[in-house]
Design a protein around this motif. Structure first.
Motif, PDB file in Angstrom:
ATOM      1  N   ALA A 111     -22.001  25.583 -12.562  1.00 32.27           N
ATOM      2  CA  ALA A 111     -20.584  25.912 -12.722  1.00 32.27           C
ATOM      3  C   ALA A 111     -20.401  27.399 -13.008  1.00 32.27           C
ATOM      4  N   MET A 112     -21.287  27.968 -13.818  1.00 30.73           N
ATOM      5  CA  MET A 112     -21.191  29.383 -14.142  1.00 30.73           C
ATOM      6  C   MET A 112     -21.366  30.242 -12.892  1.00 30.73           C
ATOM      7  N   LEU A 113     -22.405  29.985 -12.114  1.00 33.10           N
ATOM      8  CA  LEU A 113     -22.656  30.814 -10.939  1.00 33.10           C
ATOM      9  C   LEU A 113     -21.580  30.618  -9.874  1.00 33.10           C
ATOM     10  N   GLN A 114     -21.053  29.420  -9.768  1.00 34.29           N
ATOM     11  CA  GLN A 114     -19.946  29.202  -8.832  1.00 34.29           C
ATOM     12  C   GLN A 114     -18.735  30.027  -9.229  1.00 34.29           C
ATOM     13  N   ALA A 115     -18.458  30.100 -10.530  1.00 33.22           N
ATOM     14  CA  ALA A 115     -17.332  30.905 -11.000  1.00 33.22           C
ATOM     15  C   ALA A 115     -17.587  32.391 -10.791  1.00 33.22           C
ATOM     16  N   VAL A 116     -18.819  32.821 -10.991  1.00 38.93           N
ATOM     17  CA  VAL A 116     -19.163  34.232 -10.798  1.00 38.93           C
ATOM     18  C   VAL A 116     -19.001  34.629  -9.340  1.00 38.93           C
ATOM     19  N   LEU A 117     -19.462  33.795  -8.428  1.00 38.19           N
ATOM     20  CA  LEU A 117     -19.403  34.123  -7.003  1.00 38.19           C
ATOM     21  C   LEU A 117     -17.999  33.980  -6.433  1.00 38.19           C
ATOM     22  N   GLY A 118     -17.271  33.001  -6.899  1.00 40.87           N
ATOM     23  CA  GLY A 118     -15.964  32.742  -6.308  1.00 40.87           C
ATOM     24  C   GLY A 118     -16.093  32.249  -4.876  1.00 40.87           C
ATOM     25  N   ALA A 119     -14.993  32.235  -4.165  1.00 47.06           N
ATOM     26  CA  ALA A 119     -14.977  31.660  -2.814  1.00 47.06           C
ATOM     27  C   ALA A 119     -15.726  32.504  -1.803  1.00 47.06           C
ATOM     28  N   GLN A 120     -15.731  33.836  -1.989  1.00 48.36           N
ATOM     29  CA  GLN A 120     -16.284  34.728  -0.969  1.00 48.36           C
ATOM     30  C   GLN A 120     -17.552  35.462  -1.411  1.00 48.36           C
ATOM     31  N   GLY A 121     -18.016  35.240  -2.626  1.00 51.20           N
ATOM     32  CA  GLY A 121     -19.135  36.018  -3.149  1.00 51.20           C
ATOM     33  C   GLY A 121     -20.400  35.925  -2.322  1.00 51.20           C
ATOM     34  N   ALA A 122     -20.757  34.729  -1.871  1.00 52.48           N
ATOM     35  CA  ALA A 122     -21.983  34.572  -1.084  1.00 52.48           C
ATOM     36  C   ALA A 122     -21.919  35.402   0.192  1.00 52.48           C
ATOM     37  N   ARG A 123     -20.801  35.339   0.875  1.00 54.45           N
ATOM     38  CA  ARG A 123     -20.651  36.123   2.101  1.00 54.45           C
ATOM     39  C   ARG A 123     -20.696  37.613   1.811  1.00 54.45           C
ATOM     40  N   GLU A 124     -20.055  38.046   0.748  1.00 50.48           N
ATOM     41  CA  GLU A 124     -20.037  39.468   0.395  1.00 50.48           C
ATOM     42  C   GLU A 124     -21.438  39.990   0.114  1.00 50.48           C
ATOM     43  N   ILE A 125     -22.251  39.187  -0.571  1.00 52.74           N
ATOM     44  CA  ILE A 125     -23.623  39.594  -0.878  1.00 52.74           C
ATOM     45  C   ILE A 125     -24.439  39.739   0.394  1.00 52.74           C
ATOM     46  N   VAL A 126     -24.366  38.753   1.245  1.00 54.20           N
ATOM     47  CA  VAL A 126     -25.159  38.754   2.485  1.00 54.20           C
ATOM     48  C   VAL A 126     -24.752  39.890   3.410  1.00 54.20           C
ATOM     49  N   GLU A 127     -23.468  40.187   3.474  1.00 51.89           N
ATOM     50  CA  GLU A 127     -22.970  41.166   4.435  1.00 51.89           C
ATOM     51  C   GLU A 127     -22.826  42.566   3.861  1.00 51.89           C
TER      52      GLU A 127
END
Length: 357
Positions: A111-127
């Motif tokens: 839950a913590m990491l999901q809140a940290v990343l938010g909806a777009q965090g994974a994409r932002e990190i990769v790109e």
């Protein structure tokens, strides 16, 4: 410089004394394992993410394990300061039952990491075109990958015993897995110190890689069969890379290492092995930023936070203590910012040789 100490390998020491410190000197940024120890670096992270590296154009490779990986992922999001603030707020206010289960701790970490990343965090990190993220997780081999906890414990015990003889024996039990957004340009494409596998970081595996990197054995469940990676059970990256002892491949450029200690412990099993020291050649161009002894002594309880606080303090006392450390950490950032703002060329630059112990 009451709150910050700067330690540097011989190449880095020479450059700092000739040039001062500026963002363009660095090619690599490190984030070590350590759980809530990183709270003492929170103010420094905010400064590095929001100001020091804010206008960076050249590639910066980040390498992190466990909580250090989470911090490095925050940097690669679209709003890194907001991300690191979310991580600090949620982590420092975490609370568990009197006898928390692995499932409870794992669920709250998710839950913590999901809140940290938010909806777009994974994409932002990769790109991210500038900050190239490398997350370390360790894939278990043999018995360690079993679904049977007793066999997992047996494998960990065997790994700890073998590590007494030689750190390289960790490769019998684990494969260091680097989830990387850098592709073929990664500095760590061909590491040979330990068995290492480079896996492309994708939107499908960022979250699982972050979870795996912080999955302390038997405290969290670990991650199985991560997308794009070899099958198996993945655990905390600190097992192989607690504070790091590997070639950083920065060339003539420098490695910036905000760290909660002035000492460096290579792997998780080395914490109680005083003879196990990192190789000096790996740290020749490392600039290590750490809280001063006086700063640590000024903190509540005279120490930086750690995981034992969950057991020794009640929730209210722990939350007050951790918040106080987060608040005071800005003084470390202020010391560093003053050096940056002073400009180039400091014959008396306040840096000391990094002595690995």
């Amino acid at each position: 410089m009451k709150h910050l100490q700067i330690l540097a390998g011989p190449h880095a020491l020479r450059r700092l004394r000739e040039e001062g410190v500026h963002a363009e000197q660095f090619r690599v940024l490190l984030g070590a394992s350590g759980g809530p120890k990183w709270f003492v670096l929170y103010g420094l992270d905010r400064y590095l993410f929001g100001e020091f590296f804010r206008d960076r154009q050249a590639t910066l490779h980040t390498l992190g394990s466990s909580a250090g990986a989470w911090r490095m992922c925050c940097l690669a999001t679209a709003d890194p300061v907001a991300a690191i603030e979310r991580l600090a707020k949620i982590y420092s206010n975490e609370n568990y039952g009197k006898q928390p289960t692995v499932a409870e701790i794992t669920d709250k970490a998710r839950a913590m990491l999901q809140a940290v990343l938010g909806a777009q965090g994974a994409r932002e990190i990769v790109e991210n075109p500038v900050f190239k993220t490398h997350i370390i997780a360790d894939r278990c081999k043999g018995l360690g990958s079993s679904h049977n906890q007793r066999l997992q414990m047996l494998a960990l015990g065997a790994a700890a015993m073998a590590n007494l003889l030689n750190r390289r024996t960790l490769s019998w039990f684990f494969q260091r897995t680097l989830f990387s957004s850098a592709g073929e340009s990664s500095p760590w494409l061909r590491l040979k110190d330990l068995d290492t596998q480079l896996v492309p970081l994708t939107t499908d595996n960022v979250f699982a890689a972050m979870m795996a990197s912080g999955s302390i054995p038997f405290a969290l469940a670990g991650e199985r069969d991560i997308a794009g990676a070899p099958t198996g059970l993945y655990w905390d990256g600190g097992i192989t890379d607690y504070h790091f002892d590997l070639p950083f491949y920065a060339g003539d450029e420098l490695v910036l290492y905000p760290h909660f200690y002035s000492s460096v412990i290579p792997g998780w099993f080395d914490k109680h092995l005083p003879w196990r020291r990192p190789r000096a050649e790996n740290f020749r161009n490392v600039v290590l930023l750490a809280p001063s002894a006086a700063f640590v002594a000024s903190l509540p309880y005279g120490k930086i936070p750690d995981r034992t606080d969950f057991n020794t303090l009640d929730y209210q006392s722990r939350q007050r203590y951790w918040q106080r450390v987060l608040d005071l950490s800005r003084y470390i950032a202020d010391d560093f910012a003053q050096l940056v703002e002073a400009g180039n060329s400091h014959a008396d630059f306040p840096v000391q040789p990094l002595v690995l112990r």
